[in-house]
Design a protein around this motif. Structure first.
Motif, PDB file in Angstrom:
ATOM      1  N   PHE A  48      87.064  35.685  97.121  1.00 53.56           N
ATOM      2  CA  PHE A  48      87.156  35.686  95.451  1.00 53.56           C
ATOM      3  C   PHE A  48      86.892  34.247  94.986  1.00 53.56           C
ATOM      4  N   VAL A  49      86.427  34.259  93.904  1.00 52.86           N
ATOM      5  CA  VAL A  49      86.254  33.026  93.237  1.00 52.86           C
ATOM      6  C   VAL A  49      86.804  33.348  91.552  1.00 52.86           C
ATOM      7  N   VAL A  50      87.791  32.445  91.082  1.00 56.62           N
ATOM      8  CA  VAL A  50      88.236  32.524  89.737  1.00 56.62           C
ATOM      9  C   VAL A  50      87.739  31.353  88.936  1.00 56.62           C
ATOM     10  N   GLY A  51      87.085  31.625  87.678  1.00 57.41           N
ATOM     11  CA  GLY A  51      86.585  30.668  86.997  1.00 57.41           C
ATOM     12  C   GLY A  51      86.791  30.593  85.523  1.00 57.41           C
ATOM     13  N   VAL A  52      86.990  29.344  84.947  1.00 58.05           N
ATOM     14  CA  VAL A  52      86.913  29.485  83.622  1.00 58.05           C
ATOM     15  C   VAL A  52      85.912  28.537  82.949  1.00 58.05           C
ATOM     16  N   ASP A  53      85.190  28.759  81.743  1.00 62.33           N
ATOM     17  CA  ASP A  53      84.048  28.123  81.271  1.00 62.33           C
ATOM     18  C   ASP A  53      84.337  28.122  79.738  1.00 62.33           C
ATOM     19  N   TYR A  54      83.453  27.335  79.287  1.00 61.43           N
ATOM     20  CA  TYR A  54      83.038  27.005  77.831  1.00 61.43           C
ATOM     21  C   TYR A  54      81.626  27.069  77.721  1.00 61.43           C
ATOM     22  N   LYS A  55      81.021  28.003  76.815  1.00 67.96           N
ATOM     23  CA  LYS A  55      79.750  28.249  76.840  1.00 67.96           C
ATOM     24  C   LYS A  55      79.168  28.186  75.452  1.00 67.96           C
ATOM     25  N   PRO A  56      78.906  27.139  74.613  1.00 69.66           N
ATOM     26  CA  PRO A  56      78.335  27.220  73.277  1.00 69.66           C
ATOM     27  C   PRO A  56      76.760  27.524  73.320  1.00 69.66           C
ATOM     28  N   PHE A  57      76.399  28.219  72.476  1.00 67.73           N
ATOM     29  CA  PHE A  57      75.010  28.811  72.278  1.00 67.73           C
ATOM     30  C   PHE A  57      74.548  28.741  71.000  1.00 67.73           C
ATOM     31  N   PHE A  58      73.169  28.321  70.877  1.00 63.90           N
ATOM     32  CA  PHE A  58      72.372  28.611  69.528  1.00 63.90           C
ATOM     33  C   PHE A  58      71.398  29.862  69.554  1.00 63.90           C
ATOM     34  N   GLU A  59      71.396  30.483  68.395  1.00 58.53           N
ATOM     35  CA  GLU A  59      70.785  31.803  68.642  1.00 58.53           C
ATOM     36  C   GLU A  59      69.952  31.881  67.125  1.00 58.53           C
ATOM     37  N   VAL A  60      68.666  32.469  67.541  1.00 59.02           N
ATOM     38  CA  VAL A  60      67.726  32.943  66.174  1.00 59.02           C
ATOM     39  C   VAL A  60      67.654  34.360  66.344  1.00 59.02           C
ATOM     40  N   PHE A  61      67.805  35.142  65.377  1.00 57.48           N
ATOM     41  CA  PHE A  61      67.598  36.435  65.096  1.00 57.48           C
ATOM     42  C   PHE A  61      67.346  36.882  63.760  1.00 57.48           C
ATOM     43  N   HIS A  62      66.219  37.716  63.641  1.00 53.74           N
ATOM     44  CA  HIS A  62      65.698  37.980  62.211  1.00 53.74           C
ATOM     45  C   HIS A  62      65.647  37.065  61.051  1.00 53.74           C
ATOM     46  N   GLY A  63      65.183  35.859  61.386  1.00 55.60           N
ATOM     47  CA  GLY A  63      65.091  34.847  60.202  1.00 55.60           C
ATOM     48  C   GLY A  63      66.423  34.174  60.122  1.00 55.60           C
ATOM     49  N   TYR A  64      67.404  34.548  60.847  1.00 53.49           N
ATOM     50  CA  TYR A  64      68.922  33.874  60.701  1.00 53.49           C
ATOM     51  C   TYR A  64      69.066  32.845  61.895  1.00 53.49           C
TER      52      TYR A  64
END
Length: 195
Positions: free
Chosen positions: A164-180
């Motif tokens: 087993f592997v235990v992990g913690v992460d921070y994942k920022p993301f930029f998203e485009v959907f339906h003009g927003y």
């Protein structure tokens, strides 16, 4: 929505056959990486979204891995597929602990979206004009396709003598959907079974 479900099922089946192939190669050629495992599959639970995580290290001891996430948001009906390339670096003096960073992209579809709609009311006084704004909380039941870019930063620990592997992460993301467009922050904990 049926098309999206069929597509996600196909991706999961493709990933599973790739994992079986990777496991066979590991047994025959002694592959793997400095992380102590070659492939891990498990669950990722985060503040923004949760789902399935599959991580596979490329051949050699360079610490480069590909990770696929199939997740759903808590506030939306739908799913997102995220593909990430990651570089892993061992933490000195702590066996099994690795720091990693990377980037990638995602695509998904969501049915429904909550948004605010305002109606403005004007009242004219003697000195100036007053504006009253009434906000209505609306729900739109249309299906939206979303695409975006992701970054990831994390720590993971390979348990000694356990698969087993235990992990913690921070994942920022930029998203485009339906003009927003939007920039979102996601942090998560993951647990993977390794082979």
């Amino acid at each position: 929505m049926k098309r999206i479900s069929s597509l996600l099922l196909g991706v999961i089946l493709l990933c599973s056959t790739t994992l079986v192939s990777a496991q066979t190669k590991k047994k025959s050629s002694g592959g793997g990486s400095s992380s102590g495992y070659s492939t891990g599959i498990g669950l990722r639970g985060g503040g923004w979204s949760s789902g399935l995580t599959i991580k596979h290290f490329m051949s050699g001891k360079n610490g480069v891995a590909l990770e696929a996430l199939v997740t759903t948001e808590y506030a939306a009906r739908g799913a997102r597929l995220t593909l990430l390339g990651e570089k892993h670096l061992g933490v000195p003096d702590v066996r099994g602990l690795q720091f990693y960073y990377g980037a990638g992209f995602h695509a998904g579809a969501y049915q429904g979206r909550y948004y605010f709609e305002d109606a403005r009311f004007y009242r004219y006084g003697r000195k100036n004009k007053d504006v009253y704004v009434l906000y209505n909380y609306r729900y739109d039941d249309a299906t939206y396709v979303a695409i975006g870019a992701d970054l990831i930063l994390g720590l993971e620990y390979k348990m000694p003598e356990l698969p087993f592997v235990v992990g913690v992460d921070y994942k920022p993301f930029f998203e485009v959907f339906h003009g927003y467009t939007g920039f979102y922050n996601d942090a998560a904990v993951s647990l993977r079974f390794t082979f």
